[in-house]
Write a protein that holds these residues in place. Structure first.
Motif, PDB file in Angstrom:
ATOM      1  N   PHE A  20       0.598  -7.231  -8.024  1.00 53.43           N
ATOM      2  CA  PHE A  20       0.104  -6.791  -6.720  1.00 53.43           C
ATOM      3  C   PHE A  20       1.294  -6.476  -5.840  1.00 53.43           C
ATOM      4  N   SER A  60      -1.936  -5.888  -1.543  1.00 60.37           N
ATOM      5  CA  SER A  60      -2.892  -4.953  -2.118  1.00 60.37           C
ATOM      6  C   SER A  60      -2.622  -4.790  -3.595  1.00 60.37           C
ATOM      7  N   SER A  61      -3.648  -4.427  -4.338  1.00 58.01           N
ATOM      8  CA  SER A  61      -3.465  -4.079  -5.750  1.00 58.01           C
ATOM      9  C   SER A  61      -3.539  -2.567  -5.935  1.00 58.01           C
ATOM     10  N   ILE A  62      -3.543  -1.803  -4.858  1.00 59.13           N
ATOM     11  CA  ILE A  62      -3.729  -0.357  -4.982  1.00 59.13           C
ATOM     12  C   ILE A  62      -2.425   0.325  -5.395  1.00 59.13           C
ATOM     13  N   MET A  65       3.755  -0.572  -1.333  1.00 60.95           N
ATOM     14  CA  MET A  65       3.740  -0.235   0.102  1.00 60.95           C
ATOM     15  C   MET A  65       5.173  -0.200   0.626  1.00 60.95           C
ATOM     16  N   VAL A  76      -1.071   3.845  -0.042  1.00 60.65           N
ATOM     17  CA  VAL A  76      -2.204   3.104   0.509  1.00 60.65           C
ATOM     18  C   VAL A  76      -2.606   3.716   1.844  1.00 60.65           C
TER      19      VAL A  76
END
Lengths: 343, 384
Positions: free
Chosen positions: A43, A73-75, A78, A98
């Motif tokens: 993450f 976030s796991s997207i 960042m 993100v």
């Protein structure tokens, strides 16, 4: 009795450093890192961490940073988180792919979430900053004009209080991601698909006024702003340039070189760091201020003081003794230092 | 925030269509799949009916309802165990439980939010006096025992599943977690006081309904598994699960099940830090000290699709949908996990783990949930 200060403060490891700002008597820095707990999954984390500072030869009263905001976030990573500040607080805008939440720190010790929309079609904030006592966010709307949202979070009574001053104006533009800067009386961005154009305007609650564009001698890779001054980092072929751009469009080169520089501007002071060298000036070309003990990962500027973050490796004791000697091991640290420059 | 009824009707229809399209393709699940709509207590009349229709359109057969004690008892009742005491305001909950019964949805009920009259602090998060809160639990169980009649003489539906409080291990719902001792150091007190509440509440609930399912713990996703510390540092630290179990055991509290809330950082099958799906066996070991093979209800779980201050971890909408499915697959790995409740139906500004956005547009996870709920069994006792 005066408290003995420290010459530096440290972050553990070598996290990616976004921007760094002085907020009155604090130094705040945005860090980003990829976390792999026991190699099971990944993450991504970005944080705003701060340390109190004072105007003294040994400016730090604490050797470590404390966390004010952390986003996970796991997207996607960042990295490149941006901060903009005035004496009342700072705004945090994560970088990366993100859809960035935008937070103001802090009201009653808690962050104020100004924007957070995870929908794939959500408007994307391209930049934020303080315009006098108004916090302004320029947001790119898919398939439409941009919007300029304005707030006064520093006047709120609580982190969830309604902001009656919040307003939204339309801006006929499509700013590119991550290339917007806002300061008192000025907003600057790079139009999408036009990397050699800088748009300058005056922000208002209803949108922008006096919009004009300035042709840049290279592709704009970063934009920073101060009242009455926009600082642009350009890439021209294999070299980089840092330009001071005035609101009327006139520009002057502050630095040029072969490496991508770290740039900050605060209260008129422009700071550029390249490799281990930190340079600064209030006008004209930047001049060498100091040399760092390791590669400089980030800089901050505030009138007559500047900060830089250097990557170092130190040996720390493990607590084990072997043949009468304390066994040490290498540890990575990111060390913050502060210097004064003449006004 | 109230929504326009027409929008709700339209979305309920959309969800029904999605259910029809996807529900038949679902695979059978061993554990119960449920969904909470925390906005239910905020609606009355026709908007409540439409909100219940929206919940039913997700094919959910199990839900969780927060009974807000401060709203039911704005003033101190003369006889707190008597649900007919004139101080009580049950109206909206009568409507909710009737509506759920009409739609064949079984509620698991928790109660929290301390009324101002019950504590000196006067805040809703103030740790409740165990006697007052326990007697309120008794009145709740008595009113919804299946035989109690409302003021108009109509029999109220039965509620059989009762949770004692909500996340008493988190400062936001139970304060103080620690008390300042004589030497200035903080001492943890929440677990001990919660055990007293659980003792009184379980006793009162069983008096009203001897075969009710009394669920304790209702632990928020924090606090660690085991903790030998005798001191708090900041005064708001959460007690470990082992500490809660130790005090419940010391008080001789009779619980039928434990509730644990899970919001893992990372995929449900990969995250391992306590509390997470992978760490449940270590929790089971602790719970065996209370009662061997004590069942576990995961009455809150979810993933947020945008950043918010209360849960700083967020995922993409597609990840939320995928991980909802993997969450229920993880639940199926543990026979002791009776039910898993997704929190929440709809986003709000402080919580972005809903199946709908705050503007009521659906997320991909809605269709996934409808598929899973369509093949979910009923709660064991509810099927009797």
């Amino acid at each position: 009795m005066a408290v003995a200060g420290l010459p530096s403060a440290s972050l553990t490891g070598w996290p990616s450093i976004g921007s760094s700002v002085f907020v009155k008597n604090r130094l705040v820095v945005a860090t980003s890192q990829t976390v792999r707990p026991q190699n099971r999954f990944t993450f991504y984390e970005t944080s705003a961490v701060e340390v109190p500072v004072r105007r003294a030869r040994r400016p730090f009263t604490s050797g470590g940073f404390s966390t004010r905001i952390v986003m996970r976030s796991s997207i996607a990573p960042m990295v490149g988180t941006r901060l903009a500040a005035d004496d009342a607080g700072f705004v945090m805008l994560p970088g990366g792919r993100v859809p960035p939440p935008v937070s103001w720190c802090c009201v009653a010790g808690k962050e104020v979430l100004l924007e957070s929309d995870g929908r794939p079609t959500a408007p994307t904030t391209t930049g934020a900053g303080m315009d006098g006592n108004r916090l302004r966010l320029l947001m790119r709307v898919p398939d439409g004009d941009a919007v300029l949202r304005s707030f006064s979070p520093q006047t709120l009574t609580g982190p969830d209080a309604y902001d009656p001053s919040a307003s939204t104006g339309t801006v006929t533009a499509r700013p590119a991601a991550g290339t917007t800067a806002v300061a008192t009386g000025v907003i600057a961005w790079v139009p999408e698909g036009e990397p050699r154009t800088l748009a300058l305007a005056t922000p208002t609650d209803a949108g922008v006024e006096a919009l004009r564009t300035v042709r840049m001698p290279g592709d704009v890779v970063a934009v920073a702003a101060n009242p009455g001054l926009v600082v642009v980092t350009l890439r021209t072929g294999r070299s980089y340039r840092v330009l001071r751009v005035l609101p009327d469009g006139r520009s002057a080169t502050a630095w040029r070189g072969a490496q991508a520089p770290r740039v900050a501007v605060g209260r008129g002071l422009v700071v550029v760091a390249v490799g281990r060298v930190v340079l600064a000036s209030r006008s004209g070309a930047v001049k060498r201020v100091t040399g760092a003990r390791g590669p400089v990962a980030g800089v901050a500027a505030d009138g007559d003081r500047l900060a830089w973050f250097e990557r170092v490796t130190v040996r720390v004791p493990t607590g084990v003794r072997r043949k009468g000697k304390v066994v040490t091991k290498p540890q990575r640290r990111t060390v913050a230092r502060i210097a004064r420059v003449a006004r | 925030m109230r929504r326009q009824p027409r929008i709700l009707t339209l979305i309920a229809t959309m969800a029904t269509v999605a259910a029809a399209a996807l529900g038949t393709a679902g695979t059978a699940h061993a554990g119960v799949v449920g969904l909470q709509d925390d906005q239910l207590p905020n609606y009355v009349g026709q908007p409540l009916v439409e909100r219940l229709d929206l919940l039913a359109a997700t094919k959910t057969r199990t839900t969780r309802v927060d009974v807000l004690w401060d709203q039911v008892a704005p003033t101190r009742p003369a006889d707190a165990t008597d649900p007919a005491d004139p101080a009580y305001r049950w109206g909206r909950y009568d409507a909710i439980f009737r509506g759920l019964a009409q739609r064949d949805i079984t509620p698991i009920v928790d109660f929290y939010r301390t009324p101002p009259w019950a504590t000196a602090a006067g805040t809703v998060a103030a740790a409740p006096p165990p006697g007052d809160a326990g007697r309120f639990a008794g009145a709740l169980a008595r009113r919804y025992s299946g035989t109690f009649r409302d003021e108009a003489g109509r029999v109220l539906p039965r509620v059989r599943f009762f949770e004692i409080w909500n996340e008493p291990n988190i400062d936001q719902f139970w304060t103080p977690q620690c008390r300042k001792g004589r030497n200035g150091a903080y001492v943890p007190i929440a677990a001990r006081r919660y055990a007293l509440l659980a003792y009184v509440a379980s006793r009162e609930i069983r008096r009203a309904q001897p075969d009710a399912v009394v669920i304790g713990g209702v632990a928020g996703p924090t606090g660690g598994l085991d903790d030998k510390r005798k001191r708090c540092v900041t005064g708001t630290e959460s007690p470990a699960a082992s500490t809660m179990v130790r005090y419940l055991r010391a008080e001789g509290v009779r619980l039928d099940a434990w509730s644990q809330h899970l919001y893992p950082i990372g995929p449900p099958d990969r995250a391992y830090a306590f509390p997470s799906w992978n760490s449940l066996p270590t929790l089971f070991t602790q719970l065996d000290k209370l009662r061997p093979n004590m069942p576990v209800y995961v009455t809150e779980t979810g993933y947020h699709t945008s950043y918010n201050r209360f849960h700083r971890y967020f995922v993409s909408e597609q990840q939320q949908s995928d991980w909802l499915k993997r969450t229920m697959e993880m639940a199926d790995k543990y026979p002791r996990v009776v039910a898993t409740i997704w929190f929440n139906l709809q986003d709000n500004t402080g919580w972005t783990g809903g199946l709908y956005h705050s503007d009521m547009t659906p997320k991909p996870a809605l269709a996934q949930y409808v598929t899973l709920a369509g093949s979910s069994p009923l709660l064991p006792e509810a099927a009797r």
